[in-house]
Design a protein around this motif. Structure first.
Motif, PDB file in Angstrom:
ATOM      1  N   LEU A 114       3.922   1.445  -1.114  1.00 17.96           N
ATOM      2  CA  LEU A 114       4.565   1.543  -2.428  1.00 17.96           C
ATOM      3  C   LEU A 114       3.620   2.129  -3.470  1.00 17.96           C
ATOM      4  O   LEU A 114       4.008   2.985  -4.267  1.00 17.96           O
ATOM      5  CB  LEU A 114       5.032   0.165  -2.895  1.00 17.96           C
ATOM      6  N   LEU A 115       2.363   1.665  -3.444  1.00 16.38           N
ATOM      7  CA  LEU A 115       1.377   2.202  -4.386  1.00 16.38           C
ATOM      8  C   LEU A 115       1.227   3.703  -4.176  1.00 16.38           C
ATOM      9  O   LEU A 115       1.152   4.471  -5.135  1.00 16.38           O
ATOM     10  CB  LEU A 115       0.024   1.519  -4.183  1.00 16.38           C
ATOM     11  N   GLY A 116       1.183   4.099  -2.899  1.00 17.15           N
ATOM     12  CA  GLY A 116       1.090   5.527  -2.592  1.00 17.15           C
ATOM     13  C   GLY A 116       2.304   6.273  -3.115  1.00 17.15           C
ATOM     14  O   GLY A 116       2.187   7.385  -3.645  1.00 17.15           O
ATOM     15  N   THR A 117       3.489   5.669  -2.970  1.00 15.65           N
ATOM     16  CA  THR A 117       4.711   6.313  -3.459  1.00 15.65           C
ATOM     17  C   THR A 117       4.629   6.539  -4.961  1.00 15.65           C
ATOM     18  O   THR A 117       4.966   7.616  -5.459  1.00 15.65           O
ATOM     19  CB  THR A 117       5.935   5.426  -3.155  1.00 15.65           C
ATOM     20  N   THR A 152       0.832  -1.196   0.000  1.00 15.12           N
ATOM     21  CA  THR A 152       0.000   0.000   0.000  1.00 15.12           C
ATOM     22  C   THR A 152       0.870   1.251   0.000  1.00 15.12           C
ATOM     23  O   THR A 152       0.604   2.213  -0.730  1.00 15.12           O
ATOM     24  CB  THR A 152      -0.912  -0.009   1.242  1.00 15.12           C
TER      25      THR A 152
END
Lengths: 347, 391
Positions: free
Chosen positions: B327-330, B325
């Motif tokens: 990483l996806l936000g990053t 999650t």
């Protein structure tokens, strides 16, 4: 020990070669080169002109040869045209006969940044020094804070202090930099809350670091790392506190504080050392996010600019630095672990 | 219509989430009733931390499921008068409120946050599952056989791990790279692992009853193979495996790239964990017993070692969904992969951060959403670890 070190260094060099080759491959794919040609020679040139521009500037040759050139193990390309010699290692105004044959990263020639219009080496040195300042303060804040939290929590397992500090550690690992940064700016720098204790950008910190323009970025990076290191410290501290020699010291009549300070602490701090070293690659991540968020023009910001603007040479330079940071910290953590913990035998 | 105050906003928010509360109460009531019969999952309800974490996670899962019932406005429709309006402002025609304000384009922050949960809940667990399949399929033999296989696989895993994540994302998720079809080639390799894993799992278990095994294997290979081909290929791109008429699963190109890169980053860590556990477990007596019985290597790996490694793997699975999650936000934060219109939390934080000091709510709302979800997963993992250590 020497053999162990040699094997580690050898693997490291091999890894570095593989990684830089992968980056070289990915940044030198045909679409990237085409974009580069168009940005250098004009965006409306035809496909044939793109091909001839690439050929003229040494991009038309096999990938491995170009990688070797960039690395500095294959002689740089040269080209005679209308009696004028051009080449990778030739600079205008210098006699072609005197120019060096090899010019790559190994010779200290990092190439020329097409976006900043400046030599990559110079550019990297400047921005890296800015990031160095940031990292220094992050370490100064993060390491003592996390060790303190970990030791306090692990001192008496299951106590109220342990519970609350552990929950804090979990919360801090659950908050990535881009979330904590946004919340910190909101609370301490926005007009909505009205505290305005610190500045919401760190642009001014590039000229001179002050508490109010630098505290928020440093805190943002440190917060994400604190939780993890504190948890590791706590785990190793609780383990040490159940050891026989601690019980002996307590029965002998040493005070609880004395046991913690003199007997437990030293042994409990071996494991966190490795963790702290391995945190550096993570800090690199945080640096990129925080420098973008706070507009601090350090290494991370440079990486984002290079990647966003198809600046191949600069991106390659950045990746060399990034990969080097990761590999060197891994090596230090391995070697340091062996030094600190005499029970580990390596052969 | 006038703007409403914070008390009314909170009350309306609570009411908007009614399907979620209903589902949560039902889940907790049923699980608590039968917890003695539910194994590790049931024991989760003995620990406060685990329960809080589970509640937070399920809150977002149900929000994603019922997001169509919860949203108050369309996620893309813009009302220009509502730009950067504070929470509780009424829309111009007086029919409704922007409960958590409007963003820089005049869209409803609350609805976008709710709709964004759907993207995270859809991608993060699935990507983690794929990473686990790849990590297990490679980690088990690396740890069990050792030797040269282990050396090569470990070197490759360390290679990927030595790559700074952000650099990797920037290299993989740019339009130029996508145009070369590289992410799709990666997908071809990575999506093969679940198929191989399932096939080997079934084959090693039912090897002695060939008639049954062949039937199950055929179903897995045909069905899984079709899904695999439909997922990986897309007519009109570099990898067009199925004709357009037969290709029923259409994954938008950028979602596939994001998915693949997240799996690619996570798989080596899973590999290392699985390999480590395998090295430990293979010295146990029950493995030696199975070897003496003459069991085949894959049976021992998948049916003797893997079930006994489940404790740490389940805990890591929870933690890893949280990490995915993040990483996806990053990716969203750097504007990579997902389209800027997309309501996912990372992209909205990125869009909102430019006006942070003036109108902070468009960035704060998704930030808190993301934090609470990752926190929930971390607490859940902590609870699971505590409970699984008890026996």
């Amino acid at each position: 020990m020497a053999l162990f070190l040699m094997r580690r260094v050898l693997t490291m060099v091999l890894t570095a070669l593989c990684l830089t080759f992968v980056v070289f491959f990915l940044t030198n794919l045909p679409p990237n080169l085409e974009k580069l040609a168009k940005s250098e020679a004009g965006s409306r040139i035809s496909d044939a002109e793109v091909a001839s521009w690439l050929e003229k500037n040494g991009h038309g040759r096999p990938l491995l040869v170009r990688y070797g050139e960039w690395l500095g193990v294959v002689p740089g390309w040269t080209r005679e045209e209308d009696g004028k010699a051009t080449g990778r290692c030739l600079t205008p105004g210098v006699d072609p006969a005197e120019a060096p044959r090899f010019c790559g990263v190994l010779q200290g020639n990092w190439g020329y940044s097409s976006f900043f219009k400046a030599p990559v080496g110079e550019k990297l040195r400047y921005h890296l020094s800015l990031t160095g300042v940031l990292m220094f303060w992050v370490i100064v804040l993060m390491v003592p804070a996390s060790l303190l939290i970990g030791v306090l929590a692990g001192m008496r397992e299951g106590s109220k202090l342990d519970r609350s500090l552990s929950t804090f550690s979990i919360a801090s690992t659950a908050t990535p930099e881009y979330v904590s940064g946004v919340i910190l700016i909101f609370v301490f720098a926005s007009s909505a809350v009205g505290l305005k204790w610190f500045k919401g950008t760190a642009t001014a910190a590039m000229d001179g670091v002050t508490f109010d323009n630098f505290f928020l970025p440093v805190l943002t990076i440190a917060l994400y790392g604190v939780g993890y290191i504190a948890r590791m410290t706590r785990a190793s501290m609780t383990e040490v506190m159940t050891a026989q020699y601690i019980r002996t010291a307590r029965l002998k009549g040493v005070s609880f504080g004395g046991v913690v300070m003199k007997h437990a602490l030293r042994n409990a701090l071996i494991a966190p050392f490795t963790v702290i070293m391995l945190q550096f690659p993570w800090l690199l991540n945080g640096v990129v996010i925080v420098e973008t968020l706070f507009n601090y023009k350090g290494f991370g910001w440079t990486l984002v600019q290079a990647a966003g603007n198809n600046d191949i040479q600069l991106l390659l330079g950045c990746s060399v630095v990034a990969v080097a940071v990761v590999l060197v910290t891994q090596l230090i953590s391995d070697v340091g672990y062996v030094f600190l913990n005499p029970r580990i035998r390596i052969s | 219509m006038d703007a409403i105050g914070w008390g009314t906003i909170l009350l309306t928010l609570l009411l908007r989430f009614w399907p979620v509360w209903l589902a949560l109460v039902l889940t907790f009531a049923v699980s608590a009733r039968y917890r003695r019969r539910l194994g590790l999952y049931g024991r989760l309800f003995d620990s406060t931390i685990g329960m809080v974490g589970f509640g937070l996670v399920m809150f977002w899962v149900f929000t994603a499921l019922f997001s169509d019932l919860i949203v108050t406005h369309d996620v893309l429709s813009q009302i220009s008068q509502m730009k950067n309006k504070p929470p509780g402002s009424a829309v111009p025609d007086g029919t409704a409120w922007y409960l958590l304000g409007g963003d820089h384009l005049g869209r409803d922050v609350f609805s976008r946050m709710v709709a964004g949960s759907r993207i995270v809940i859809a991608i993060a667990p699935l990507a983690t599952l794929f990473a686990f399949m790849a990590g297990i399929t490679l980690g088990l033999p690396a740890g069990y056989y050792g030797g040269r296989l282990d050396t090569v696989l470990s070197f490759l895993a360390n290679l990927i791990l030595a790559f700074p994540v952000i650099l990797l994302f920037y290299l993989l998720v740019t339009p130029e790279i996508a145009a070369t079809g590289l992410p799709q080639y990666l997908a071809i390799v990575l999506f093969l692992f679940p198929l191989v894993f399932l096939a080997v799992l079934v084959n090693s278990r039912y090897y002695v009853t060939p008639a049954f095994r062949t039937k199950v294997l055929a179903v897995i290979l045909v069905l899984g193979g079709y899904i695999y081909l439909a997922l990986v290929g897309e007519a009109g791109t570099k990898v067009a495996l199925l004709p357009e008429a037969a290709d029923i699963i259409h994954v938008p190109g950028n979602i596939l790239i994001v998915f693949v890169s997240v799996v690619f980053v996570n798989a080596p860590t899973v590999f290392r964990i699985v390999r480590g556990i395998t090295l430990d477990i293979k010295t146990r007596d029950y493995v030696a017993a199975a070897q003496t019985r003459g069991e085949r290597p894959w049976y021992i790996m998948l049916w003797e070692i893997l079930p006994n490694a489940r404790g740490p793997l389940i805990v890591d699975f929870c933690l890893r969904i949280g990490y995915t999650t993040i990483l996806l936000g990053t990716l969203g934060f750097f504007g990579l992969g997902l389209s800027p219109e997309s309501p996912d939390w990372g992209s909205t934080i990125n869009a909102g951060r430019k006006l942070l000091t003036i109108a902070p709510h468009p960035a704060i709302v998704p930030a808190i959403a993301l934090m609470s979800m990752v926190l929930g997963l971390n607490l859940l993992a902590d609870g699971l670890r505590e409970e699984s250590l008890k026996d």
